[in-house]
Design an enzyme around this catalytic site. Structure first.
Site, short mmCIF file in Angstrom:
data_model
loop_
_atom_site.label_atom_id
_atom_site.label_comp_id
_atom_site.label_asym_id
_atom_site.label_seq_id
_atom_site.Cartn_x
_atom_site.Cartn_y
_atom_site.Cartn_z
N ALA A 1 -59.00 55.50 1.52
CA ALA A 1 -60.42 55.84 1.40
C ALA A 1 -60.58 57.00 2.35
CB ALA A 1 -61.10 54.49 1.89
N LYS A 2 -61.98 57.55 2.07
CA LYS A 2 -62.27 58.74 2.53
C LYS A 2 -62.66 58.36 4.27
CE LYS A 2 -64.69 61.15 -0.99
NZ LYS A 2 -65.59 61.50 -1.71
N ARG A 3 -62.80 57.20 4.41
CA ARG A 3 -63.30 56.73 6.20
C ARG A 3 -61.73 56.91 6.81
NH1 ARG A 3 -63.69 52.49 3.10
NH2 ARG A 3 -62.23 50.80 3.39
N THR B 1 -67.69 64.99 -0.93
CA THR B 1 -68.31 64.18 -0.16
C THR B 1 -67.45 63.64 1.16
OG1 THR B 1 -67.91 62.41 -1.14
CG2 THR B 1 -70.05 63.41 -1.46
#
Ligand code: GLU
Length: 279
Positions: free
Chosen positions: A252-254, A12
């Site tokens: 985090a992915k962000r 994701t």
């Protein structure tokens, strides 16, 4: 018994340093124990998974120097297995159809208040039939009340934690699946919930040790209940601390700048990254 562990990312987003740390932790544990390391692609949420993230997982982990067994299990190719598991729960009266939307469940909740775990019950047969006729969407929820009846309470549900939970929980842990409420096991848009797919595949693949970030410690409580209901063995858990950046916040992915691809593009070598992460 030899140690079997896995790294189970969801495609994701691109992997970041935190993923590298987690994958290396599991990989090292397998190597040190002369055990096995598996890669599993947890791509059941078609609304969020992307092929480019999927491909990048293989590239990034290979770049990092990891090796894994093949074929790699890809959850989206086994949805029928998960539905069969839900069906066995359904036959035993452990799941029920819930027609409530998140909005309806959250009625009266102020934005700053945490979501309350939902606990419900099956609708009367005629009302359920009416709603099904109208084609209303529903979710299958696991009934805590039914689970309690079947198991005679949750006291027998324990798991061994060789790492630590967020409050330092370690050793034999009493599972508290009730804190999550009646969890959703399947929905129209996401056919299978993460928890079910994880316990199914960990059992199928003979995973003896679940080594993953402490952000998933609470998941172990719910997963322990599903293992008991489905007759699966309980692996040993080893939750590790999360990597924090220079600002003290977790990766985090962000935080796009922290993806492994970007580090690579910026000239970081795998050896440098491994050293930075303590490997
Ligand atoms: N697929 C999950 C994630 O990416 C991890 C599952 C697990 O390790 O149990 O957050």
């Amino acid at each position: 018994m030899s140690l079997v562990t896995r790294f189970a990312p969801s495609p994701t987003g691109y992997l970041h340093r935190g993923h590298a740390f987690s994958a290396l932790t599991a990989y090292r544990a397998a190597r040190e124990a002369g055990g096995r390391f598996l890669l599993r692609i947890e791509d059941i949420d078609a609304t969020r998974c992307r092929p480019e993230y999927d491909a990048a997982i293989f590239e990034d982990l290979a770049w990092l120097g990891l090796e894994w067994e093949t074929p790699v299990r890809r959850q989206s190719e086994h949805l029928a297995d998960f539905h069969a598991a839900i069906e066995t729960l359904r036959e035993r009266g452990l799941v029920y159809r819930c027609f409530k939307t998140r909005k309806e469940i959250d009625i009266g909740r102020a934005p700053h208040e945490p979501a309350v775990p939902y606990v419900g019950s099956p609708l009367p047969v005629d009302e359920e039939a009416r709603r099904l006729d109208r084609g209303e969407a529903f979710a299958w929820r696991l009934s805590l009340a039914a689970a309690r009846r079947v198991l005679g309470g949750f006291e027998g549900l324990t798991f061994v934690e060789q790492g630590a939970g967020p409050d330092g929980e370690t050793g034999v842990i009493q599972a508290r699946p009730e804190t999550a409420g009646d969890i959703v096991l399947a929905r129209k848009d996401v056919g299978v919930a993460y928890h079910l797919a994880v316990v199914h595949d960990d059992a199928l693949q003979g995973v003896s040790h679940v080594i993953r970030g402490v952000d998933l410690f609470e998941a172990a409580h719910i997963q322990r209940l599903l293992q008991a209901l489905l007759g699966y063995p309980t692996p040993t858990y080893r939750h590790h601390g999360l990597l924090v950046g220079p600002d003290g916040k977790r990766y985090a992915k962000r935080d796009k700048a922290q993806t492994l691809r970007e580090l690579r593009a910026a000239g970081t070598t795998p050896a440098e990254l491994r050293a930075e992460l303590g490997f």
